[in-house]
Design a protein around this motif. Structure first.
Motif, PDB file in Angstrom:
ATOM      1  N   GLY A 134       3.911   5.362  -5.639  1.00 54.67           N
ATOM      2  CA  GLY A 134       4.086   5.135  -7.067  1.00 54.67           C
ATOM      3  C   GLY A 134       5.456   4.607  -7.416  1.00 54.67           C
TER       4      GLY A 134
ATOM      5  N   GLU B 124       0.837  -1.207   0.000  1.00 58.26           N
ATOM      6  CA  GLU B 124       0.000   0.000   0.000  1.00 58.26           C
ATOM      7  C   GLU B 124       0.870   1.254   0.000  1.00 58.26           C
ATOM      8  OE1 GLU B 124      -3.744  -2.057   2.407  1.00 58.26           O
ATOM      9  OE2 GLU B 124      -2.198  -0.931   3.488  1.00 58.26           O
TER      10      GLU B 124
ATOM     11  N   GLU C 115       3.839   1.484  -1.362  1.00 56.13           N
ATOM     12  CA  GLU C 115       4.368   1.582  -2.721  1.00 56.13           C
ATOM     13  C   GLU C 115       3.307   2.084  -3.695  1.00 56.13           C
ATOM     14  OE1 GLU C 115       7.793  -1.904  -2.537  1.00 56.13           O
ATOM     15  OE2 GLU C 115       5.783  -2.407  -3.281  1.00 56.13           O
ATOM     16  N   ASP C 116       2.055   1.668  -3.500  1.00 58.39           N
ATOM     17  CA  ASP C 116       0.974   2.115  -4.374  1.00 58.39           C
ATOM     18  C   ASP C 116       0.755   3.610  -4.232  1.00 58.39           C
ATOM     19  OD1 ASP C 116      -1.303   1.501  -6.188  1.00 58.39           O
ATOM     20  OD2 ASP C 116      -2.499   2.172  -4.480  1.00 58.39           O
TER      21      ASP C 116
END
Length: 233
Positions: A119, A113, A115-116
């Motif tokens: 980006g 999450e 990293e999401d």
């Protein structure tokens, strides 16, 4: 034998002295519940703390509440007097600062999450650094396939940044006013409301004791921002 009559005011002054002495003698921040153990049942400990806080408001040390606990701290405008000539500083990378901010505002949050939201992949070393400093902790495991570890902030994080709880983190307007966010933000942009509390959420399981052993399995390649001076979109 004459009977000595104690007046409520005299009792309150003695209770103030007791609370003050305990706070001075204890190296770590003190919980209200701990203070109650030294005082008669029914004592207004919250009122005593408020009185002490007011008494020390304009002095060289102030009584402050951090993470729900109380301690005496050097007044902010005098803290420069106690700085040593040689101070060991550990500069956090941009990736670590971004990761810390995401954890603080989105906790509990998993590596995927984070990293999401960023980006870009984060290296294992980034989380390791935040864990070593003591500002981030493993909370539990998400009840999803793979049961990834969830991360959250610690009392040490609150203490370092002068916060009583994560809900005290600055909101959108405060961040913009401090110049930390661009005034021209995309439509619909908002700052999440940090969730306080150490208890696990319904979608979290307790840690099972294998987290340290499994850390290498979560390793990612070094971040582009740290190795190449920029990030991949």
């Amino acid at each position: 034998m004459a009977t000595v009559t104690r007046h409520p005011r005299a009792d309150r002054n003695q209770h103030l002295r007791i609370v003050e002495a305990i706070l001075f003698a204890t190296a770590e921040p003190v919980e209200t519940a701990h203070l109650k153990t030294f005082l008669p049942e029914g004592t207004d400990v919250a009122g005593l703390l408020a009185d002490l806080q007011a008494n020390y408001a304009n002095r060289g040390v102030n009584l402050v509440e951090v993470a729900g606990k109380w301690l005496f701290r050097t007044a902010d405008d005098l803290s420069y007097l106690l700085r040593r000539d040689k101070v060991e500083e550990r500069k956090l990378s941009k990736a670590a600062m971004e990761t810390l901010a995401i954890i603080a505002y989105h906790q509990p949050v998993t590596r995927a999450e984070i990293e999401d939201i960023r980006g870009v992949a984060i290296s294992k070393g980034t989380l390791d650094q935040l864990l070593e400093i003591g500002w981030v902790r493993m909370r539990g495991r998400r009840k999803t396939p793979g049961r990834p570890v969830t991360y959250g902030t610690t009392d040490a994080f609150l203490s370092h940044f002068g916060l009583n709880e994560v809900a005290d983190l600055p909101g959108l307007q405060e961040l913009k006013g401090a110049g930390l966010l661009d005034a021209n933000l995309p439509p619909g942009f908002d700052i999440p409301l940090p969730r306080a509390g150490d208890g696990l959420l319904p979608d979290e399981d307790p840690l099972d004791g294998t987290e340290t052993e499994q850390l290498p399995l979560e390793m990612h390649l070094p971040e582009a921002s740290e190795e190449q001076g920029g990030e991949q979109p």
